[in-house]
Design a protein around this motif. Structure first.
Motif, short mmCIF file in Angstrom:
data_model
loop_
_atom_site.label_atom_id
_atom_site.label_comp_id
_atom_site.label_asym_id
_atom_site.label_seq_id
_atom_site.Cartn_x
_atom_site.Cartn_y
_atom_site.Cartn_z
N GLY B 83 0.78 -1.23 0.00
CA GLY B 83 0.00 0.00 0.00
C GLY B 83 0.81 1.28 0.00
N SER B 84 2.14 1.20 0.00
CA SER B 84 2.95 2.41 -0.14
C SER B 84 2.95 2.81 -1.62
CB SER B 84 4.39 2.16 0.30
OG SER B 84 4.44 1.88 1.67
N GLN B 85 3.17 4.08 -1.85
CA GLN B 85 3.25 4.52 -3.24
C GLN B 85 4.21 5.68 -3.37
OE1 GLN B 85 -0.21 6.35 -5.02
NE2 GLN B 85 -1.02 7.00 -3.02
N ALA B 86 4.68 5.92 -4.58
CA ALA B 86 5.57 7.04 -4.85
C ALA B 86 5.24 7.60 -6.22
CB ALA B 86 7.03 6.58 -4.80
N ARG B 87 5.28 8.93 -6.31
CA ARG B 87 5.08 9.61 -7.59
C ARG B 87 6.24 10.54 -7.83
NH1 ARG B 87 0.00 9.39 -9.81
NH2 ARG B 87 -1.66 8.62 -8.45
N SER B 88 6.68 10.59 -9.08
CA SER B 88 7.78 11.50 -9.40
C SER B 88 7.33 12.57 -10.37
CB SER B 88 8.96 10.73 -10.00
OG SER B 88 8.66 10.31 -11.31
N ARG B 89 7.95 13.72 -10.27
CA ARG B 89 7.79 14.79 -11.27
C ARG B 89 9.11 15.55 -11.28
NH1 ARG B 89 7.23 19.44 -8.38
NH2 ARG B 89 6.70 19.09 -6.20
N THR B 90 9.42 16.13 -12.41
CA THR B 90 10.68 16.86 -12.52
C THR B 90 10.37 18.35 -12.62
OG1 THR B 90 11.72 15.00 -13.61
CG2 THR B 90 12.80 17.14 -13.86
N ASN B 91 11.05 19.11 -11.78
CA ASN B 91 10.83 20.56 -11.76
C ASN B 91 12.19 21.25 -11.64
OD1 ASN B 91 9.76 23.08 -11.56
ND2 ASN B 91 9.03 22.86 -9.45
N ALA B 92 12.51 22.10 -12.59
CA ALA B 92 13.75 22.87 -12.58
C ALA B 92 14.97 21.96 -12.40
CB ALA B 92 13.71 23.93 -11.48
N GLY B 93 14.94 20.82 -13.09
CA GLY B 93 16.10 19.93 -13.08
C GLY B 93 16.17 18.98 -11.90
N THR B 94 15.26 19.16 -10.95
CA THR B 94 15.25 18.27 -9.78
C THR B 94 14.11 17.27 -9.91
OG1 THR B 94 16.16 19.97 -8.34
CG2 THR B 94 15.03 18.14 -7.27
N GLU B 95 14.42 16.00 -9.72
CA GLU B 95 13.36 15.00 -9.71
C GLU B 95 12.80 14.91 -8.29
OE1 GLU B 95 12.41 10.77 -11.83
OE2 GLU B 95 14.44 11.07 -11.08
N HIS B 96 11.52 15.22 -8.16
CA HIS B 96 10.86 15.20 -6.86
C HIS B 96 10.05 13.90 -6.74
CE1 HIS B 96 11.51 19.52 -5.85
NE2 HIS B 96 11.60 19.61 -7.17
N TRP B 97 10.23 13.23 -5.63
CA TRP B 97 9.46 12.02 -5.36
C TRP B 97 8.63 12.23 -4.10
CZ3 TRP B 97 9.39 7.44 -8.21
CH2 TRP B 97 10.31 7.37 -9.25
N SER B 98 7.35 11.98 -4.22
CA SER B 98 6.46 12.02 -3.06
C SER B 98 6.13 10.58 -2.69
CB SER B 98 5.16 12.76 -3.39
OG SER B 98 5.47 14.08 -3.80
N ILE B 99 6.56 10.20 -1.50
CA ILE B 99 6.36 8.81 -1.05
C ILE B 99 5.35 8.80 0.08
CG2 ILE B 99 7.48 6.78 -0.03
CD1 ILE B 99 10.11 7.69 -1.34
N ASP B 100 4.30 8.00 -0.10
CA ASP B 100 3.27 7.85 0.94
C ASP B 100 3.39 6.45 1.53
OD1 ASP B 100 2.45 10.27 0.00
OD2 ASP B 100 0.63 9.53 -0.98
N VAL B 101 3.47 6.39 2.85
CA VAL B 101 3.56 5.09 3.53
C VAL B 101 2.34 4.95 4.42
CG1 VAL B 101 4.96 3.63 5.02
CG2 VAL B 101 6.07 5.33 3.56
N PRO B 102 1.52 3.91 4.22
CA PRO B 102 0.33 3.77 5.08
C PRO B 102 0.75 3.59 6.54
CG PRO B 102 0.65 1.81 3.72
CD PRO B 102 1.64 2.82 3.25
N ASN B 103 0.08 4.29 7.44
CA ASN B 103 0.53 4.18 8.84
C ASN B 103 0.35 2.77 9.39
OD1 ASN B 103 -2.20 4.43 8.94
ND2 ASN B 103 -2.17 6.53 9.79
N ALA B 104 -0.50 1.97 8.76
CA ALA B 104 -0.64 0.58 9.21
C ALA B 104 0.64 -0.23 8.93
CB ALA B 104 -1.82 -0.07 8.50
N ALA B 105 1.47 0.25 7.99
CA ALA B 105 2.68 -0.50 7.63
C ALA B 105 3.84 -0.20 8.57
CB ALA B 105 3.10 -0.16 6.20
N LEU B 106 3.77 0.91 9.30
CA LEU B 106 4.90 1.30 10.14
C LEU B 106 5.19 0.21 11.17
CD1 LEU B 106 4.02 5.06 10.79
CD2 LEU B 106 5.48 4.07 9.03
N GLY B 107 6.46 -0.15 11.25
CA GLY B 107 6.86 -1.14 12.25
C GLY B 107 6.56 -2.57 11.85
#
Lengths: 133, 323
Positions: B83-107
């Motif tokens: 259930g974790s996911q990541a999305r990437s987009r590139t802005n001004a030469g930097t690749e940005h990744w947004s990573i979401d981790v479901p809180n149920a997965a922690l630990g």
């Protein structure tokens, strides 16, 4: 003129967009990104395949192959079709200048590797087969 | 926000919690070779996610054991089976990744899927910087550099250690980067660590009692050790590849047996060490890097017998073949 299983000799054909190529010393390698199979080509096979990068008919390829000194184009194209490496070209596809072929003509050979690359791998870095959990 | 340097990448991490930050940093620290010019920026933002897990993608870009990756606009969208996911987009030469981790997965064990997402971000960044990641080892000495190609567990690390004992340098044990410039192919190190099996001590006593070190993965008995903690100055940062060695096990033998690799086997040997995405642009970079490299190298096939490293002269024939 030999006809092919699914297309007429005048049908414009191109390499499928899922095919990537790498030129080696004595030919090239084609990698089918969907099936993950790859294919080794000798120099004359690669010369013929390049005709289909932008679009060519089987008849075009046979004529060009004859100009290079060969008469195996029909059988070779049939082999490309069996491997599903070619598809009908989009409308408006045009034939471009054929690639140069140097040296004496040899029969074109394409060999499919027995084992494709793994379709499911461990991670974005590790192409190994995942272990069962 | 903290920064990490993973080969040519300068990775910034902005995590919502300390736990998330440490999980990401754990992976980034595996690639601990800091290059003099780490200029390709990558930004990771990691947050806990509430609510329902995203649907697993189709894997149009890459399919992994616990993660699938799809092309999405000008970036990528990865989803894991936990259930974790990541999305990437590139802005001004930097690749940005947004990573979401479901809180149920922690630990839980599912938390480890974050590693897959971080490695995806790194491999994408390395490719944008013009480097192809290779899951292989390499050794170098006196202008000779051999890439050691084998599946996991066949013995790349042990062979690398055997080379080092004979005065060779490791470019890497498990993870390398390869590129081609106007000067030819170049191989670069990402790690200064080894993953060695405790039984290595039977052949190479100086590695010490590895079984006393903590396991770093539930999937292997190998232990992670710094190369220079065993052999000083044994790692080099870069080398020009001259050979590709296909390494395989031969249980019927008790020696190392080397022979020439048939030319037709060179490409399959190297390409099988690389994760090739289905996307044409990414795959083409790989092929454009591998093909010119292969024009410069010779291939060898090495069969490793059981207990082959017991003999002091085990590598004699191999070293001769590399000269």
């Amino acid at each position: 003129m030999q006809m092919f299983d699914r297309v007429a000799a005048t049908q414009m054909l191109t390499l499928r967009p899922t095919i990537a190529a790498a030129v080696l010393d004595d030919g090239a390698v084609l990698l089918d990104l969907t099936s993950k199979y790859f294919y080794s080509l000798n120099g004359s096979a690669w010369a013929i395949v390049q005709l289909f990068e932008t679009g060519a008919s089987a008849a075009d390829a046979e004529r060009q192959c004859a100009a290079w000194g060969g008469d195996e184009a029909a059988a070779f194209i049939a082999q490309l079709m069996r491997y599903d490496l070619l598809e009908a070209a989009a409308a408006g596809a045009v034939t471009v200048e054929p690639p140069a072929y140097h040296g004496p003509w040899i029969a074109p050979v394409i060999e499919q590797q027995a084992e494709p690359l793994e379709r499911v791998i461990v991670s974005a870095f590790d192409p190994s087969i995942p272990l069962a959990e | 926000m903290r920064h990490y340097f993973c080969g040519p990448l300068r990775v910034s991490v902005d995590a919502q919690t300390h736990v998330l930050h440490e999980k990401v940093a754990e992976t980034l620290r595996l690639y601990d070779r800091r290059w003099p010019a780490a200029e390709q920026p990558v930004a990771l933002t990691v947050v806990e996610a509430n609510g329902s897990a995203p649907a697993l993608g189709r894997g149009t870009f890459l399919r992994c054991a616990r993660m699938v990756v799809d092309s999405a606009g000008d970036g990528l969208h990865a989803t894991t089976i936990s259930g974790s996911q990541a999305r990437s987009r590139t802005n001004a030469g930097t690749e940005h990744w947004s990573i979401d981790v479901p809180n149920a997965a922690l630990g839980t064990a599912a938390f480890n899927d974050v590693e897959d997402l971080v490695v995806l971000a790194l491999t994408s960044g390395w490719r944008k910087a013009g480097w192809v990641p290779i899951h292989g080892a390499a050794v170098a000495k006196d202008g000779v550099c051999a890439i050691l190609c084998a599946a996991s567990g066949v013995g790349k690390s042990t062979l690398t250690a055997a080379f080092i004992r004979r005065g060779w340098h490791a470019v890497g044990d498990d993870k390398l980067l390869l590129r081609v410039t106007s000067e030819g192919p170049e191989l670069a190190a990402l790690q200064g660590t080894f993953n060695l099996h405790p039984q290595t001590q039977a052949w190479f006593p100086e590695v010490g009692e590895l079984e006393k070190l903590p396991l770093y993965s539930t999937w292997t008995q190998k232990r992670k050790v710094r190369v220079d903690s065993i052999w000083a100055d044994a790692v080099v940062a870069t080398a020009t590849p001259t050979h590709v060695i296909r390494v395989r096990r031969d249980p019927s033998s008790s020696a190392l047996c080397v022979r020439e690799l048939p030319p037709a086997d060179l490409f399959p040997t190297l390409i099988r060490q690389i994760a090739v995405p289905t996307e044409r642009a990414a795959a083409s970079l790989i092929l454009r890097t591998v093909a010119p490299t292969l024009r410069r190298v010779q291939g060898l096939d090495l069969a490793v017998g059981n207990d082959a490293y017991r003999r002091a002269d085990a590598l004699d024939a191999l070293e001769t073949a590399l000269r």
